[in-house]
Write a protein that holds these residues in place. Sequence first.
Motif, short mmCIF file in Angstrom:
data_model
loop_
_atom_site.label_atom_id
_atom_site.label_comp_id
_atom_site.label_asym_id
_atom_site.label_seq_id
_atom_site.Cartn_x
_atom_site.Cartn_y
_atom_site.Cartn_z
N GLN A 97 -4.29 -17.45 19.54
CA GLN A 97 -4.04 -18.65 18.76
C GLN A 97 -2.53 -18.93 18.76
O GLN A 97 -1.72 -18.06 19.07
N PRO A 98 -2.12 -20.16 18.42
CA PRO A 98 -0.69 -20.44 18.36
C PRO A 98 0.02 -19.57 17.33
O PRO A 98 -0.53 -19.27 16.26
N CYS A 99 1.22 -19.12 17.64
CA CYS A 99 2.02 -18.35 16.70
C CYS A 99 2.58 -19.28 15.62
O CYS A 99 2.99 -20.41 15.91
N VAL A 100 2.60 -18.80 14.40
CA VAL A 100 3.06 -19.63 13.28
C VAL A 100 4.25 -19.02 12.55
O VAL A 100 4.91 -19.70 11.77
N GLN A 525 3.98 -11.57 20.26
CA GLN A 525 3.92 -11.78 18.83
C GLN A 525 2.49 -11.58 18.35
O GLN A 525 1.53 -11.68 19.12
N ILE A 526 2.35 -11.30 17.08
CA ILE A 526 1.03 -11.08 16.51
C ILE A 526 0.92 -11.83 15.20
O ILE A 526 1.89 -11.96 14.45
N GLY A 527 -0.27 -12.37 14.95
CA GLY A 527 -0.56 -13.07 13.71
C GLY A 527 -1.73 -12.43 13.00
O GLY A 527 -2.17 -11.33 13.34
N VAL A 528 -2.27 -13.13 12.03
CA VAL A 528 -3.38 -12.61 11.25
C VAL A 528 -4.57 -12.29 12.13
O VAL A 528 -5.28 -11.30 11.91
N ASP A 529 -4.79 -13.08 13.18
CA ASP A 529 -5.96 -12.89 14.04
C ASP A 529 -5.65 -12.13 15.31
O ASP A 529 -6.46 -12.10 16.24
N GLY A 530 -4.50 -11.49 15.39
CA GLY A 530 -4.16 -10.73 16.58
C GLY A 530 -3.07 -11.40 17.39
O GLY A 530 -2.22 -12.12 16.85
N VAL A 531 -3.10 -11.17 18.70
CA VAL A 531 -2.08 -11.71 19.59
C VAL A 531 -2.06 -13.23 19.49
O VAL A 531 -3.10 -13.89 19.47
N CYS A 532 -0.85 -13.80 19.43
CA CYS A 532 -0.73 -15.26 19.39
C CYS A 532 0.21 -15.72 20.50
O CYS A 532 0.99 -14.94 21.04
N GLU A 533 0.09 -16.99 20.85
CA GLU A 533 0.94 -17.58 21.89
C GLU A 533 2.14 -18.24 21.23
O GLU A 533 2.00 -19.02 20.30
N PRO A 534 3.35 -17.95 21.73
CA PRO A 534 4.54 -18.54 21.12
C PRO A 534 4.63 -20.04 21.38
O PRO A 534 3.99 -20.57 22.28
N ALA A 535 5.44 -20.69 20.55
CA ALA A 535 5.68 -22.12 20.75
C ALA A 535 6.42 -22.34 22.06
O ALA A 535 7.15 -21.48 22.53
#
Length: 536
Positions: A97-100, A525-535
């Motif tokens: 998912q997108p990184c926030v 990077q990692i978010g709540v749902d795991g690996v995320c894609e950076p902006a």
Amino acid sequence: MRLAYVATVCIFSFAGCGDPTASSNTSFGTEVTSETTMGASGGTQAATTRADGTTAAASGHSTGVAPIFDVGANGETETTGGIGMSCKVGDDIDAPQPCVDVAPPDSFEPAVQWQWLGGANGQSDVLATPLVANLTDDNGDGAIDLCDIPDVVVIATAGSAVGPGNIYVLDGATGTEHFRIETQVYTPHYPALGDLDGDGVPEIVAATLTNLIAFRHDGTVLWHSTDTVTTASNAISLADLEADGDVEIIFDGAVFDHNGVRQWAGVTSFLNTAADLDDDGDLEVITGGSAYDPEGNLLWSSPDESAHPHVADLDLDGQPEVLFVSLSGITVVQHDGTVTVTDAVPNLSRWRPAAIHDMDGDGAPEIAIGAADSYSVIETDLSANWTATVADNTGYAAGTAFDFLGDGSAEAMYADESTLFVFDDAGNPLLTTPRTSWTQWENPIVVDVDNDGSAEIVVVSNGSYGIEGSPPVQVIRDVEDRWIPARRIWNQHGYHVTNVREDGTIPTVQPKNWLTLNTFRTQAQIGVDGVCEPAG
């Protein structure tokens, strides 16, 4: 300016925050003063002072001394976003998912979190890239999982970075030594971490001078290969080549099964990787400048057998390319074996493993690569964005990159013979901190080493041509832990995120990294749902 910090733990609400009473570090809770000074190019140089008033510089090592650390700030830290609340891996790293997460402004203020000063019998030389995974049950719940503190795995030797040494497993939050594996291994080589036996916990795969050897997470021997190997500065990689649930081991151009039995051998090599180049569901082994199918059949060869491989979508056509770096420069081979670039930019790229990442937030990958006296970020057309001066005439060190602030622009990192550099997107040093090495293929890594939801840098050192080395292992963090969350694992030299889950298990079907992150030898990077894609 001088900044004083009091060591604290569990000041964040992230899963996995450990119990400080479980640590055997007798210095825990003492005040550690850190000092930051402006470098010559406007960057920040991280230094530290021990609690006893002595400086933690390259002034020698002592056996049995508790690690120097600075965990947490003053309890009023502004932190970045959270990591998942589950102790188990919740994603298959195939649909980020997108990184926030975004760090507060002016959040690049590094300081040394802890230093490990070496092990028994004067073992204070560490050459190989450090590895990180969960190997110990730190919270005492009977399971080894993401709610425990990650562990740092290094090989340390005495008096020379080449020769017999021992594997040390260190607590990621404090640097406290969990244990030393008494069975000696040989360095320089580059071990790997991953679950070989299906118990959900990583094993350590290493090499003696003549054989591969696997250790359980507690350091006991799992197996010792009967097939002999020639160990030099070779890297071990783990991958499930045939997507059948059995993990293979790649070492020096050969493939071994999960019990250490050789399956086949190709062209010898120092570094290697595996990727599904032809989209048939199996992984090809890329080693020695060549690509092989899982049975060892040669698919194609590049002009240089000694070249280091990297896989990414360099031209953004949806297909992977293999970027090889050799003494002659950069060669690019399409997924089907078509050579499109040969021996390019040898003045900027000379037999040093590269890092591939979107460095400038334009949505396309860049290549961070070194030569003897320079480190550069170049575009995929091989034009240089910037070139910085470094000193690496004695070896061939690798680099990495990470977007510490979450602003879509990644920082490139390189550690030469005397200094760890972190560069901004114009090539100016944001950080210079002392380290010493005669340099081989090693690189600094970025990982959330203490499970606090903020990235840290891990860099190693060894004595360099008679010069006393810097601390063998250093962990560097932002002084207020404002850097954005990173994964809590780095399991092998040829790390490219999708080659391993965060718990150390190896994917049965490895996601195509070039279709999502499009990186190599850099952290996600990692978010709540795991690996995320950076902006970008």
